[in-house]
Design a protein around this motif. Sequence first.
Motif, PDB file in Angstrom:
ATOM      1  N   ASN A   1      -7.906   5.596   1.400  1.00 50.10           N
ATOM      2  CA  ASN A   1      -7.816   4.200   0.987  1.00 50.10           C
ATOM      3  C   ASN A   1      -8.425   4.013  -0.397  1.00 50.10           C
TER       4      ASN A   1
ATOM      5  N   THR B   1       0.826  -1.205   0.000  1.00 51.58           N
ATOM      6  CA  THR B   1       0.000   0.000   0.000  1.00 51.58           C
ATOM      7  C   THR B   1       0.862   1.258   0.000  1.00 51.58           C
TER       8      THR B   1
ATOM      9  N   GLY C   1      -4.632   2.286   1.447  1.00 50.81           N
ATOM     10  CA  GLY C   1      -5.223   0.964   1.556  1.00 50.81           C
ATOM     11  C   GLY C   1      -6.211   0.683   0.438  1.00 50.81           C
TER      12      GLY C   1
END
Length: 268
Positions: free
Chosen positions: A207, A47, A257
């Motif tokens: 994310n 990530t 993420g």
Amino acid sequence: MSRPPVALTIAGSDPSGGAGIQADLKTFSALGAFGTSVITALTAQSTVGVTGVHVVPPEFVAQQLDTLVADVRIDAVKIGMLADAAVAAAVGRFLEAHRPPIVVLDPVMVATSGDRLLADDAVEAVRALLPLASVITPNLGEAAVLLDGPVAGDVDEMLAQAAALRGLGAERVLLKGGHLDDVTAVDVLAEPTGSTLLKAPRIPTRNTHGTGCTLSSALAALRPQRDTWLDTARDAKAWLTEALRHADELQIGHGHGPVHHFHALWTH
């Protein structure tokens, strides 16, 4: 019981599970399609970023494709990371030989982390694939590279660039403008019959790893199950919006993420 649509992803692998082949297969499964895959590159990726890329030899990419389609009927193809010109050319030969009914081309060039995923000499090879696709799904930066011009700064410029991409041979263009506005995520779907603006609330989350892979895979999974490309694009965008809305629940990694591909299926 009718069989599910079979979708094929031709893309790179992401060990962190948020993008690439892994995101594509999760998307197919979440949206009712049986997923198959041909890997074009292995990445050392998390990530946080990409630390290495190992490109699969184009001859072996072709062998994977030929072996698969000799046995399995493919209803839709999604193309993601192609890494270099030789792999892109091999995929192009496959498309010309087999003419899949649905081809979604996501011209992946840069990861969410900002790391480059396409060799500079491969851009022209990707341009050559545009006429072989049912729809291409560039973001603003990718559209600028394909057109060798500036990044669109507003919706009017997005409409003009989507039309210009169709002028390069793309049958349809879904130009993603998610980074254009802090409040609304606006995409442009340009078809032979005209252009439509697709709007959704912009979800405040960091994310967002794999959003491009996920949207293009959603189009491939849903098109065999919908009547039109417009219906497909609207439903895919609505599903991705919810995957972003639930992304913070996963708490995967220390960087950008992944989105929550199974937000509608997991109960915990």
